[in-house]
Design a protein around this motif. Structure first.
Motif: not given
Lengths: 111, 111
Positions: A34, A36, A44, A46, A49, A95-97, A99, B96-102
């Motif tokens: 990704m 940001y 930040p 996104l 991706y 996807r579930d780990d 970042i 999911s744990l990635n694609e985070q929105f801040f």
């Protein structure tokens, strides 16, 4: 060796130039990558991706992943002063780990 | 658009005070995160939560606690603020744990 390395800059380029921002990483298990963008005094957001190797394009932005070299890039074409920000790379194994973020590169586009 | 809001943009507290930082997201995301961001150190994960009343320690949980009583709200608590906790605090949410929105961040100064 740090997991993710990113040159902090600042990087100053004239308006209209092509910008290349890069990160290297050490963990070959990373699969999701990704970018940001963070404006001053903001959180930040996104920007791009990508999954695994290859290129992804979105308007003036292109994200490139070279897993064999453990190297990712973000290219900005026709750079604008509004692109001035800090750009953080980020990556994860699945996807579930969690970042892992780079420390960010400060970019200045000079009018 | 995902919206993540944080209760304060700027906060000044004294050493030893108990500090509450609130974060609210409006997209029904399962996962919520608290980071701090410091020059030269980048983003560091303090705590995250993958469900109501669930919490997991991040990389630097010492001196912090969290609370998640409702899905949309995730609070960060500094039990006894210290000067080394002066920082930018960023909340994020994701499916999911990635694609985070801040969120926009809270700049906390501890005197």
């Amino acid at each position: 060796q740090k997991e993710v390395e990113q040159d902090p800059g600042p990087l100053s380029v004239p308006e209209g130039a092509i910008v290349s921002l890069n990160c290297t990483y050490s963990n070959s298990a990373f699969q999701y990558f990704m970018w940001y963008r963070q404006y001053s005094r903001k959180g930040p957001e996104l920007l791009m991706y990508t999954y695994s190797s290859g290129n992804k394009e979105d308007g003036r932005f292109t994200a490139q992943v070279d897993k064999s070299s453990k190297y990712i890039s973000l290219f900005i074409r026709d750079s604008q002063p509004s692109d001035s920000a800090t750009y953080l790379c980020a990556m994860t194994m699945n996807r579930d780990d969690k970042i892992i973020f780079g420390k960010g590169t400060r970019l200045h586009i000079l009018p | 658009d995902v919206k993540v809001t944080q209760s304060s943009r700027y906060l000044v507290k004294r050493t030893g005070e108990k500090v509450f930082l609130e974060c609210v997201q409006d997209m029904d995301h399962e996962n919520m995160f608290w980071y701090r961001q410091d020059p030269g150190l980048g983003l560091r994960l303090i705590y995250f939560s993958y469900d109501v009343k669930m919490k997991e320690k991040g990389d630097i949980p010492e001196g912090y606690s969290v609370s998640r009583e409702k899905k949309e709200r995730f609070s960060l608590i500094l039990e006894s603020a210290s000067t080394n906790q002066t920082s930018m605090y960023l909340c994020a949410s994701s499916l999911s744990l990635n694609e985070q929105f801040f969120g926009p961040g809270t700049r906390l100064t501890v005197l």
